[in-house]
Design an enzyme around this catalytic site. Structure first.
Site: not given
Ligand SMILES: Cc1cc2nc3c(=O)[nH]c(=O)nc-3n(C[C@H](O)[C@H](O)[C@H](O)COP(=O)(O)OP(=O)(O)OC[C@H]3O[C@@H](n4cnc5c(N)ncnc54)[C@H](O)[C@@H]3O)c2cc1C
Length: 385
Positions: A127, A242, A339-340, A367
């Protein structure tokens, strides 16, 4: 959880060894490593001493000469749930095979001993700041200068980027051919090879994801992997393994999120009862359990195909797509059930949630996985009439 049928007695013994090692040597350091943004070098050496690195390597390099993908599955299943930054699977099954299978004898002789002992950590750099999904669009280039190659360019988001002693770098080798890409073995200390920032991330805090820079790096001819114009093909071939390897870790991580949530919802009470006894919680957990079991069955099937040499790029893409999406779904549902508390750093589920987010992006985004699968179905929009 379903009974996994792919493992045999020796695998259970190995799993116990890995589990004991991880409990003692890996998990206790997690918090420190996350603060440091990097795991220690020592843990790599320790993994090497245990014989956990590139087990398929020849005994003359310190390996076991055993090429059984299931051992790497076990390493991932045991480590990934609780330590997300120690990228042994990347070392063993994503980069290692480039040298083990596609390298020359001389390259194996030089590099495999360090790779197996943990002295040399591996990374792969495809990349770039300008391109990720579209690998054919990379700009890093290598020029043939007769007795060496001259490498120029930069890479980003590279896992193990700071610890790596050896990086497989993809670079364009012929400006006239878009798919002419070579793979170069760039070693720590080569003049002109520099590492950039340790990148700050949403999750995977103990992973040393980094930028790499190459300025007139002289690469000796003996550091080219295979044909300098055929690296693209090599990358495409290795990406199947991979993606399957990644899927195992993603699924084990999702399973861990599920397990800690099971505990939480049986303890936490609301309206006079454990929250796990609400129909909504029961249905959520039942749905997740079903999907996790189906995913294990599929991943195990893919693993057997891989070991028989029959894993196709599409099937690996299906595994990566299905499992990474499931991991994201499970992490999100499990956080909601907390929850929180689920939003608080002190509850592990918040880390599971953040760490899981990358799985749908790296090693090819969801994608791109759909593109690979869809193309095989013959639905390629380049085939317009
Ligand atoms: C933590 C981390 C670790 C990483 N480790 C490594 C590593 O070790 N080595 C390495 O080389 N790379 C590594 N990467 C890079 C990673 O593989 C890329 O980020 C990934 O492939 C996506 O590329 P991109 O970021 O350039 O996104 P882009 O390609 O810019 O994509 C942006 C969006 O567009 C979508 N998109 C792109 N093309 C299409 C298309 N044809 N159809 C539909 N949608 C499309 C993508 O799915 C995505 O949603 C890592 C990334 C991260 C974040």
């Amino acid at each position: 959880m379903i009974t996994r049928r792919i493992y045999e007695e020796e695998h259970s013994i190995f799993r116990e060894t890995v589990r004991r090692w991880a409990e003692k040597e890996v998990f206790p350091h997690g918090e420190k490593w996350r603060e440091d943004g990097i795991v220690s070098r020592d843990i790599w050496r320790s993994a090497g001493e245990q014989g956990f690195l590139c087990m398929y390597a020849d005994e003359k390099y310190g390996g076991l000469g055993v090429d059984d993908f299931r051992y790497d599955m076990i390493l991932s299943e045991e480590i990934a749930p609780r330590e997300q930054g120690l990228f042994i699977p990347l070392h063993n099954r994503i980069v290692g095979p480039y040298i083990h299978k596609s390298g020359s004898d001389a390259q194996r002789d030089r590099f495999m001993p360090g790779v197996v002992s943990g002295e040399t950590v591996l990374a792969i750099a495809m990349t770039e700041p300008g391109t990720g999904s579209d690998l054919a669009g990379i700009k890093t280039r290598a020029e043939d200068k007769g007795d060496h190659w001259l490498l120029n360019g930069s890479k980003t988001y590279i896992s193990n980027g700071l610890l790596a002693g050896l990086v497989v770098v993809a670079a364009r080798t012929n400006p006239e051919k878009s798919h002419a890409i070579g793979l170069f073995l760039v070693e720590d200390g080569m003049p002109g090879f520099q590492r950039g920032r340790k990148l700050k991330k949403l999750g995977l805090h103990s992973q040393d994801t980094a930028e790499l820079f190459f300025e007139d790096v002289k690469i000796p001819k003996e550091n080219v992997l295979g044909d300098p114009e055929q690296g693209f093909k090599l990358m495409m071939t290795n990406l199947a393994e991979e993606r399957l390897m990644g899927s195992v870790g993603f699924l084990a991580h999702a399973e861990h999120g599920f397990a800690i949530t099971m505990e939480y919802i049986q303890e936490r009470r609301a309206f006079g009862r454990a929250i796990g006894t609400f129909q909504n919680s029961r249905f959520k957990m039942a749905e997740m359990r079903t999907k996790l079991d189906a995913a294990w069955a599929f991943v195990d099937h893919c693993a057997m195909e891989h070991m028989n040499g029959d894993l196709t790029a599409e099937m690996a893409a299906e595994a990566k797509l299905f499992v990474s999406e499931l991991e994201g779904f499970v992490a999100d549902e499990c956080l909601q059930l907390h929850g929180g508390a689920g939003y608080m750093a002190e509850y592990e589920i918040s880390r599971v949630f953040a760490d899981a987010r990358i799985s749908r992006i790296y090693a090819g985004s969801s994608e791109i996985m759909k593109e690979i699968i869809g193309r095989k179905l013959g639905l390629d929009d380049r085939k317009r009439n």
